[in-house]
Design a protein around this motif. Structure first.
Motif, PDB file in Angstrom:
ATOM      1  N   THR A 184       2.295  -1.093   7.762  1.00 23.53           N
ATOM      2  CA  THR A 184       1.513  -2.118   7.231  1.00 23.53           C
ATOM      3  C   THR A 184       1.947  -3.467   7.332  1.00 23.53           C
ATOM      4  O   THR A 184       1.262  -4.563   6.936  1.00 23.53           O
ATOM      5  CB  THR A 184       0.864  -1.874   6.061  1.00 23.53           C
ATOM      6  N   LYS A 185       3.263  -3.573   7.680  1.00 22.49           N
ATOM      7  CA  LYS A 185       3.975  -4.953   7.599  1.00 22.49           C
ATOM      8  C   LYS A 185       3.631  -5.655   8.950  1.00 22.49           C
ATOM      9  O   LYS A 185       3.782  -4.987   9.936  1.00 22.49           O
ATOM     10  CB  LYS A 185       5.415  -4.871   7.293  1.00 22.49           C
ATOM     11  N   HIS A 237       6.384   4.683   5.223  1.00 20.28           N
ATOM     12  CA  HIS A 237       4.827   4.433   5.623  1.00 20.28           C
ATOM     13  C   HIS A 237       4.606   2.942   5.284  1.00 20.28           C
ATOM     14  O   HIS A 237       3.877   2.456   5.759  1.00 20.28           O
ATOM     15  CB  HIS A 237       4.066   5.375   4.890  1.00 20.28           C
ATOM     16  N   GLU A 238       5.393   2.288   4.343  1.00 19.06           N
ATOM     17  CA  GLU A 238       5.053   0.946   4.012  1.00 19.06           C
ATOM     18  C   GLU A 238       5.330  -0.127   5.261  1.00 19.06           C
ATOM     19  O   GLU A 238       4.779  -0.935   5.348  1.00 19.06           O
ATOM     20  CB  GLU A 238       5.795   0.766   2.852  1.00 19.06           C
TER      21      GLU A 238
END
Length: 273
Positions: A258-259, A254-255
């Motif tokens: 947002t990258k 999930h991280e």
């Protein structure tokens, strides 16, 4: 006359083959800054691995080599061979793309972008162009212009018979099958992506196996050894399984969502350049 319902199903299939891949890429690109490079890599690698490299092997084994060509005339053996070749070439293409060519495109949305490119160009080339031709021929038949094409009497009769007698459901089923296949191609891409990212070759091997298993019954349908609706049900189950798998991967990574694609470019934008 080609029925209106048949032509509507052809249009629906065309919309799926061209509209769904482009719409999906537009969404993941706009929402998650998915890589354009990955999208085109998926597109190009599919063409290179299936239309060039795999095609060369097929020509040799099916035409040049008399021993293998006779052996592969058996439907079951040919289906197993075709499924295995498709799995090896396509999944190997994915593996080397993620491992070497797309080293920097290592976010999960980039893997999705690759899968959309791979599955999208497959849908466009294999089914989309065929159904565009079908729709054009259908219009010509209904307008009474088919004779003006100068086709041989045998070919003209074949075209007219197929387009006027095939059930509209079959024309629509092709679009449904492509929709499921696009989901599967994205899932296979994420499976190989996961293998490269986590350095676990077993995921690549699993992708080859799943791909091969999927293509075998589809090939047997062509020689009427499998019911088309049973095969579509099987493909649907695999697609649902991959959708569940993809949802879990989105949670695991999930991280990534947002990258930004290019950190340096984003810094310039934030600085007002």
């Amino acid at each position: 006359m080609v029925s209106i319902s048949s032509m509507m199903m052809m249009c629906l299939t065309l919309m799926i083959c061209f509209g769904v891949p482009l719409g999906l890429f537009w969404f993941v690109r706009r929402r998650y800054q998915a890589s354009i490079k990955s999208f085109f890599a998926g597109l190009i690698v599919f063409i290179v691995t299936t239309q060039i490299l795999e095609a060369v092997v097929h020509v040799y084994l099916l035409k040049v080599n008399q021993t293998t060509s006779i052996w592969l005339m058996q439907p079951i053996i040919y289906s197993l061979y075709g499924g295995l070749m498709a799995g090896i070439f396509e999944e190997t293409g994915r593996y080397f793309s993620f491992k070497w060519f797309l080293k920097k495109e290592n976010r999960i949305q980039d893997g999705v972008s690759y899968g959309i490119g791979h599955g999208g160009i497959e849908a466009m080339l294999i089914v989309g162009t065929t159904y565009l031709n079908n729709l054009i021929f259908s219009i010509l038949i209904n307008q009474g212009w088919i004779e003006k094409l100068g086709l041989s009497a045998e070919l003209e009769e074949t075209v007219v018979t197929q387009l006027t007698q095939i059930s509209p459901i079959i024309f629509g089923l092709a679009g449904y099958e492509r929709l499921m296949t696009i989901m599967i191609q994205i899932g296979l891409s994420l499976l190989v992506f996961k293998g490269v990212r986590e350095q676990k070759i077993c995921y690549y091997v699993l992708a080859v196996f799943i791909h091969a298993i999927l293509d075998v019954p589809a090939a047997l349908v062509q020689v009427r050894m499998f019911n088309i609706y049973v095969v579509e049900g099987f493909i649907t189950l695999i697609a649902i399984g991959f959708i569940i798998f993809m949802v879990k991967q989105f949670k695991n990574y999930h991280e990534d969502l947002t990258k930004v694609e290019d950190i340096e470019l984003e810094k310039y934008k934030q600085a007002g350049y």
